[in-house]
Enzyme design. Structure first.
Site, mmCIF file in Angstrom:
data_model
loop_
_atom_site.group_PDB
_atom_site.id
_atom_site.type_symbol
_atom_site.label_atom_id
_atom_site.label_comp_id
_atom_site.label_asym_id
_atom_site.label_seq_id
_atom_site.Cartn_x
_atom_site.Cartn_y
_atom_site.Cartn_z
ATOM 1 N N GLU A 265 0.864 -1.190 0.000
ATOM 2 C CA GLU A 265 0.000 0.000 0.000
ATOM 3 C C GLU A 265 0.892 1.229 0.000
ATOM 4 O OE1 GLU A 265 -2.725 0.276 3.327
ATOM 5 O OE2 GLU A 265 -3.245 -1.835 3.217
ATOM 6 N N GLU A 317 -13.504 4.719 0.036
ATOM 7 C CA GLU A 317 -14.326 3.801 0.834
ATOM 8 C C GLU A 317 -14.969 4.613 1.949
ATOM 9 O OE1 GLU A 317 -12.373 -0.301 1.392
ATOM 10 O OE2 GLU A 317 -10.707 1.079 1.142
ATOM 11 N N LYS A 320 -15.553 3.500 5.812
ATOM 12 C CA LYS A 320 -14.457 3.027 6.657
ATOM 13 C C LYS A 320 -14.467 3.728 8.003
ATOM 14 C CE LYS A 320 -10.246 1.613 5.257
ATOM 15 N NZ LYS A 320 -8.915 1.745 4.626
ATOM 16 N N GLU A 328 -9.304 8.969 6.094
ATOM 17 C CA GLU A 328 -9.348 7.525 5.847
ATOM 18 C C GLU A 328 -10.375 7.128 4.779
ATOM 19 O OE1 GLU A 328 -7.053 5.736 6.952
ATOM 20 O OE2 GLU A 328 -7.726 3.672 6.728
#
Ligand SMILES: *[C@@H]1O[C@H](CO)[C@@H](O)[C@H](O)[C@H]1NC(C)=O
Ligand SMILES: *[C@@H]1O[C@H](CO)[C@@H](O)[C@H](O)[C@H]1NC(C)=O
Ligand SMILES: *[C@@H]1O[C@H](CO)[C@@H](O)[C@H](O)[C@H]1NC(C)=O
Length: 483
Positions: A265, A317, A320, A328
């Site tokens: 990542e 996303e 999350k 995030e």
């Protein structure tokens, strides 16, 4: 004669491909799916293909996602969530079942090209206080047995993505694993090494910058720095190289300085914090990709870039946890609906990102605050709406932070309304909300319209149910069989 010729050709192919592995880095993406408005996995796979993305890393083994990847030719890393490590570490039967259900059955002609299984996700993260640590190696051993029984151990490699917080040092050459991890890291790396698996690391210069006001901003990027780090004969011009070499030094210290490395990542968020914006994310990702595909390597491993790097992430996303920060939910190079956030050349053949096609949106309407009303009682509505829907862009550093009091109310109302698939009652808020057909977006602050995602909303509970059923069954097996 003919035979020798064939042999020579094969040898040449092997040489080319193995030298290819050594010097050429491939760019892949992380495909996480913690989102309220989920694109159909088939639309996402098409998005990957349109962008010529050949490698994808998943965080689980969702059958709906894997079905969509069938026949795509895309190389896949499937994932095992940390919560499953316990049962996989104690039960060889559980490991057999997991491999059969999530790997073996896809490795057929026209199936899914699964190359790696990520066993846990950052299981040594310091904030987990060691709760998963003792499961990792036993789970690896059981899974290796299961792969071997299925005759797959040579093809599908087990890896353990580690966060860069597993090691530390002020100078790269002094890198070492955290003292309490030295023993387990030595065992892990020895396991990986003897099975031909690479070390997978997640590196986040954004988090270094975000967590430390003294961190020199330009050192996080790739455009040169006024704060180069001198380490003996080596000079570091960016945080990524410094971090990577700290890992190499830590690996050398335990005797494995030659481990191949995959960056599992790496990326930059576009919203939800100061320094998380489109300009910075574009500069970071483009700088990173150009740097990696230039094959320069780093001072401790010159000329050899990481085997692969997986950008985090493909899509936002927006469901999350915000525990690490509001950013995030905003790591995607595409927004939740598959639209490119900025021009980016992935180095895979397209000069810019291509948007997702055939996205099925809900109708173009929004829920906003009715301006004729008195808003004295609105606080509880906002609180409730934002506790389930995503309001992260409203906060300090977010793209919607400056839209005023009524803007805030409208944004919260709309997020909730879209989450409820525009169900009429969900825009009521005791009469304070009203539906509008005029896009209320202002500047960079986008009021979203949800996706009419009939397929995956009906699939999701099913997918979850399956996971829980399997875990439950494994628990049962565990209790019944003396392991
Ligand atoms: C975007 O973030 C970068 C650092 O990450 C910062 O230098 C820049 O000022 C930000 N731009 C805007 C418009 O906020
Ligand atoms: C809008 O909400 C955000 C987040 O709670 C807050 O920081 C901001 O001050 C609010 N704006 C107004 C004008 O109330
Ligand atoms: C999704 O479901 C709604 C009703 O729940 C229906 O009106 C719509 O046509 C469906 N869309 C697709 C793409 O199937």
């Amino acid at each position: 004669m003919a035979k020798t010729h064939v042999d020579a050709t094969i040898l040449l192919l092997i040489l080319i491909s193995s030298s290819g592995i050594m010097v050429e880095s491939a760019i892949g993406v992380n495909w996480g799916t913690i989102s309220f408005h989920k694109l159909s996995p088939f639309v996402v796979v098409d998005l990957l293909k349109e962008n010529k993305i050949q490698k994808v890393k998943l965080f689980d083994a969702d059958p709906v996602v894997l079905r969509a990847l069938m026949g795509s030719g895309i190389e896949v890393m499937v994932g095992i969530p940390n919560e499953m490590l316990g049962v996989l570490s104690s039960s060889p039967v559980a490991a057999d079942l997991w491999v059969r259900h999530n790997v073996f059955r896809y490795l057929v002609k026209g199936g899914v090209d699964i190359r790696y299984v990520a066993v846990g996700n950052e299981p040594f993260l310091s904030s987990y206080s060691g709760q998963f640590e003792s499961y990792v190696l036993p789970a690896l051993l059981n899974l290796l047995q299961s792969l071997a029984k299925a005759n797959l151990a040579g093809f599908v490699k087990l890896v353990v993505p580690c966060n860069a917080d597993a090691y530390e040092s002020s100078l790269p050459s002094q890198g070492a694993f955290r003292p309490e991890l030295t023993q387990i890291m030595t065992q892990l790396v020895s396991f990986l090494n003897s099975n031909g698996s690479p070390f997978v690391v997640n590196i986040y210069p954004f988090l270094s910058l975000n967590g430390n006001s003294d961190f020199p901003q330009d050192y996080a990027f790739f455009e040169g720095t006024t704060h180069a780090v001198t380490d003996g004969q080596n000079v570091y011009y960016n945080a990524f190289d410094g971090n990577f070499d700290t890992l190499l030094a830590a690996l050398s210290r335990i005797g494995y300085g030659q481990m191949p490395i995959i960056v599992g990542e790496v990326g930059w968020p576009t919203d939800g914090a100061l320094g998380a914006n489109l300009t910075a994310a574009r500069a970071f990702n483009q700088g990173l990709i150009n740097h990696v595909i230039s094959n320069k390597g780093t001072p401790l491993r010159p000329g050899i870039p990481p085997m692969d790097i997986f950008i985090f992430g493909l899509l936002d996303e927006r469901a999350k946890s915000t525990l690490p920060g509001n950013f995030e939910r905003h790591w995607g190079i595409f927004s939740f609906d598959g639209q490119a956030k900025f021009p980016l050349n992935l180095g895979l053949g397209n000069r810019v990102l291509k948007n997702a096609k055939d996205v099925q949106y809900l109708p173009s309407r929004w829920c906003v605050a009715d301006p004729t009303r008195d808003f004295s009682g609105v606080a509880n509505h906002i609180k409730l709406a934002c506790s389930v829907a995503d309001c992260t862009t409203l906060y300090y550093g977010g793209s919607c932070n400056g839209i005023g009091a009524r803007g805030n109310i409208s944004y919260a109302f709309n997020s909730y309304y879209q989450l409820q698939k525009q169900y009429l009652q969900s825009c009521d808020f005791d009469g304070l909300g009203m539906v509008t057909f005029l896009d209320p977006s202002v500047g960079d602050c986008r009021f979203l319209v949800g996706i009419s995602d009939n397929s995956s909303s009906s699939f999701k509970p099913h997918g979850n149910f399956l996971v829980f059923w399997v875990i439950w069954m494994l628990r049962l097996l565990n209790i019944m069989s003396p392991l």
